[in-house]
Write an enzyme that holds these catalytic residues in place. Structure first.
Site, PDB file in Angstrom:
ATOM      1  N   GLU A   1       1.039  -1.211  -0.175  1.00 44.57           N
ATOM      2  CA  GLU A   1      -0.042   0.015   0.177  1.00 44.57           C
ATOM      3  C   GLU A   1       0.903   1.263   0.063  1.00 44.57           C
ATOM      4  O   GLU A   1       1.490   1.641   0.996  1.00 44.57           O
ATOM      5  CB  GLU A   1      -1.136  -0.068   1.414  1.00 44.57           C
ATOM      6  CG  GLU A   1      -1.946  -1.312   1.184  1.00 44.57           C
ATOM      7  CD  GLU A   1      -3.098  -1.022   0.148  1.00 44.57           C
ATOM      8  OE1 GLU A   1      -3.121   0.048  -0.431  1.00 44.57           O
ATOM      9  OE2 GLU A   1      -3.650  -1.998  -0.023  1.00 44.57           O
ATOM     10  N   LEU A   2       1.070   1.962  -1.111  1.00 50.04           N
ATOM     11  CA  LEU A   2       2.200   2.726  -1.209  1.00 50.04           C
ATOM     12  C   LEU A   2       1.486   4.300  -1.282  1.00 50.04           C
ATOM     13  O   LEU A   2       0.578   4.487  -0.787  1.00 50.04           O
ATOM     14  CB  LEU A   2       2.845   2.526  -2.643  1.00 50.04           C
ATOM     15  CG  LEU A   2       3.451   1.165  -2.522  1.00 50.04           C
ATOM     16  CD1 LEU A   2       4.095   0.833  -3.894  1.00 50.04           C
ATOM     17  CD2 LEU A   2       4.420   0.739  -1.363  1.00 50.04           C
TER      18      LEU A   2
ATOM     19  N   CYS B   1      -3.074   8.732   3.133  1.00 47.02           N
ATOM     20  CA  CYS B   1      -2.662   7.994   1.939  1.00 47.02           C
ATOM     21  C   CYS B   1      -3.479   8.768   0.951  1.00 47.02           C
ATOM     22  O   CYS B   1      -3.535   9.070  -0.116  1.00 47.02           O
ATOM     23  CB  CYS B   1      -2.750   6.580   2.131  1.00 47.02           C
ATOM     24  SG  CYS B   1      -1.422   6.036   2.964  1.00 47.02           S
TER      25      CYS B   1
END
Length: 475
Positions: free
Chosen positions: A249-250, A283
Site C-alpha cells: 500500500e504505497l 494516504c
C-alpha cells in the site's frame, strides 16, 4: 505508561542492545526509550513465529475469532488510554485519535468475523470433457510467517489491517512498526497476551527500516510481506521479497472533482476535512481539487474561508484541528515544495507559514503540472485547486499521475458519475463523497505505483493465504 520499551519476541520482552529516545512531534518532549532491533533480533522473531505457526495453524477458526474478539474488547476498554498514546507520539488531534481507536476496534471485529468465513468454491468438473466422475473444490490455507511494516499515520488501525487478517488466517506475524510511532504497536503485546494469543504468534520489533528490511523480506521462513509506506521503499521491498506474496500500500495524490451543478455549500466542509484531516498525512488525503469553472470562484472563496477557521494547537486540546507534522524533516520538505511551486508560478491563497512544528493549512492555485506538489505525494496540509471546463479534461488531468489509490467526484449527473467510475485510473472511485472516505471492510488498494494487492480485512486475509485445488475421482 512505562518509559522504557524492549522487543516483544516469542511472547516475552527481550532487551535490545540499543535504545533510542522517542519524542512528541508537537512539543519535542521525550516520551520514552524504545529498543532498536538488529537483524539478528528480526531473525530470532521470525524463527519464533515459524515455531508458533506450526501449532497455531491447527487452532480452529472459532478459537482464532474468540482471541480477536477479546482483543477488540480489551482495546475498547482501554480506548481513551490508546487514543492519548496516538496523540502524544503521532501528534494526531485527540478527536481524530479517538476516531481511529473506534475504527481499530471495529477492524479487529471484522477480522474475527473473517476468521469464521474462510470459504473455497466448488469447481464444475464435468463442464470440461474428461471431467466426468470427478469432484473438485478449493480451500484456502494459512501460509506461515507474515512480516508487516507499518506507517506512522494510523499507528493502531493500519497495524490492525495487517495483524488482524494474519491472525484470522492462522498465520504468525512479525511486526515492525513505524519508527515515529512504536508505542501504539508495543501496547498490542499486552493486549493480545491478555486476549489469549499463543506466545510467538505476534512478535513486535521496533527499529529502523533500512536495518531490518532485508531480514524481514528475505528470510526463508517468511512467506508473505505486507507494507504500507512510500513508493520508493515499496520498490526496494518488491526487489528484496522476490516471489513471496506481497501487499504494498504505497503513495497517492488523490484527485477530487466537483462537477457543474453541485451545491457548493454542501461540499465545502467535506472538502476541507478531506484535505486537512490529520494535517493531510493520510494516504487518500485530497491533494488536487478540480472545480467546474462555473463554480470555481465561489468554491475557492468558501474553501479558503473555512480553511482559515481551522484551529491550530496541541493534539490534546479537544477543539484543535491542525497540529505539528510528524517531523522537522517532513516540515522542511513541505516548505521546500511550496517554495518550488511558487517559483514556478503558483499562488499561495492561504497558509504556507510555519508556527513551531506546524505548517498552517495551505491552499495553492495556478500550480504547474511539473511541480512536486502536483506530481508527488505531498503528505502534509497542502491542497492544489484547479478549474476545468469539461469532465473529460478534469479526468485526464486527474489521471496524469503515477499514483492511483482513491479518487472522488461530486456530481448530480448520473452519466457523469458512471463515466468517472469507468475512466478514473484508481483502485477506488468514490462517487458523491471525498476520496478520503474509507471503511475498514471495503477493498482498498491502488493501481499503478500506488501498490499491489488489496486490504480490507477479508481481502487482506485472502492475500495472506494459499489457495489449493483438490480433485476427487469418484469412480
Amino acid at each position: 505508561m512505562k518509559k522504557k520499551w524492549s522487543l516483544w519476541i516469542g511472547g516475552h520482552w527481550r532487551d535490545a542492545k540499543a535504545y533510542e529516545p522517542l519524542y512528541n512531534p508537537h512539543t519535542d518532549e521525550e516520551l520514552a526509550e524504545i529498543g532498536q532491533a538488529e537483524p539478528a533480533d528480526a531473525v530470532e522473531a521470525i524463527v519464533e513465529a515459524h515455531a508458533a505457526f506450526q501449532k497455531f495453524r491447527t487452532v480452529p477458526a472459532h478459537a482464532r475469532a474468540k482471541i480477536l474478539y477479546k482483543a477488540a474488547e480489551i482495546m475498547e476498554a482501554r480506548s481513551e488510554e490508546c487514543a492519548k498514546v496516538i496523540a502524544l507520539e503521532a501528534a494526531k488531534s485527540i478527536r481524530n485519535a479517538r476516531e481511529e481507536m473506534n475504527r481499530t476496534v471495529q477492524t479487529y471485529r471484522f477480522a474475527a468475523e473473517a476468521a469464521k468465513s474462510n470459504y473455497g468454491e466448488q469447481i464444475p468438473m464435468d463442464a470440461a470433457e474428461g471431467g466426468e466422475n470427478r469432484f473438485g473444490f478449493t480451500i484456502h490455507t494459512p501460509m506461515g510467517v507474515v512480516t508487516a511494516i507499518t506507517p506512522f499515520n494510523f499507528p493502531f488501525n493500519l497495524v490492525a489491517h495487517k495483524v488482524g487478517p494474519a491472525i484470522a488466517a492462522g498465520n504468525a506475524i512479525v511486526l515492525k512498526p513505524a519508527e515515529q510511532t512504536p508505542l501504539s504497536s508495543l501496547l498490542l503485546a499486552e493486549i493480545f497476551k491478555e486476549a489469549g494469543l499463543p506466545d510467538g504468534v505476534l512478535n513486535i520489533i521496533p527499529g529502523k527500516g533500512e536495518v531490518l528490511s532485508e531480514a524481514l523480506t528475505t528470510h526463508p521462513y517468511v512467506k508473505n510481506v505486507t507494507f504500507t509506506g512510500s513508493v520508493e521503499v515499496g520498490h526496494i521491498i518488491h526487489r528484496q521479497a522476490g516471489f513471496r506474496k506481497l501487499t504494498l500500500e504505497l503513495g497517492s495524490n488523490s484527485p477530487f472533482i466537483i462537477d457543474e451543478g453541485v451545491d457548493i455549500d454542501k461540499v465545502i466542509e467535506r472538502s476541507v476535512l478531506g484535505s486537512f484531516s490529520y494535517n493531510g498525512q493520510v494516504c487518500i488525503s485530497i491533494q488536487r481539487i478540480y472545480v467546474h469553472r462555473t463554480l470555481y470562484k465561489s468554491f475557492l472563496e468558501k474553501f479558503i474561508a473555512r480553511t482559515k477557521q481551522l484551529v491550530i494547537g496541541s493534539p490534546l486540546d479537544e477543539n484543535v484541528n491542525i497540529t505539528a507534522v510528524i517531523s522537522k524533516k517532513s516540515l522542511n520538505r513541505l516548505q521546500t515544495w511550496i517554495n518550488e511551486a511558487v517559483q514556478s508560478g503558483a499562488k499561495v491563497e492561504c497558509g504556507g507559514t510555519v508556527e513551531g512544528n506546524v505548517l498552517t493549512p495551505t491552499v495553492l492555485t495556478n500550480v504547474s503540472r511539473d511541480s512536486k506538489v502536483f506530481r508527488n505525494e505531498i503528505f502534509g496540509p497542502v491542497v492544489c485547486i484547479f478549474p476545468f471546463d469539461t469532465l473529460e479534461e478534469a479526468i485526464n488531468d486527474a489521471n496524469d499521475s503515477i499514483y492511483g489509490l482513491n479518487s472522488g467526484i461530486m456530481t448530480n449527473n448520473m452519466e457523469h458519475a458512471f463515466y468517472a467510475a469507468e475512466h478514473l485510473e484508481t483502485g477506488g472511485v468514490i462517487i458523491n463523497d471525498i476520496p478520503t472516505f474509507r471503511i475498514d471492510n471495503m477493498p482498498y488498494g491502488g493501481w499503478k505505483d500506488s501498490g499491489v494487492g488489496r486490504e480490507g480485512i477479508k481481502y487482506a486475509m485472502k492475500e495472506m493465504m494459499e489457495e489449493k485445488f483438490i480433485s476427487f475421482k469418484t469412480k
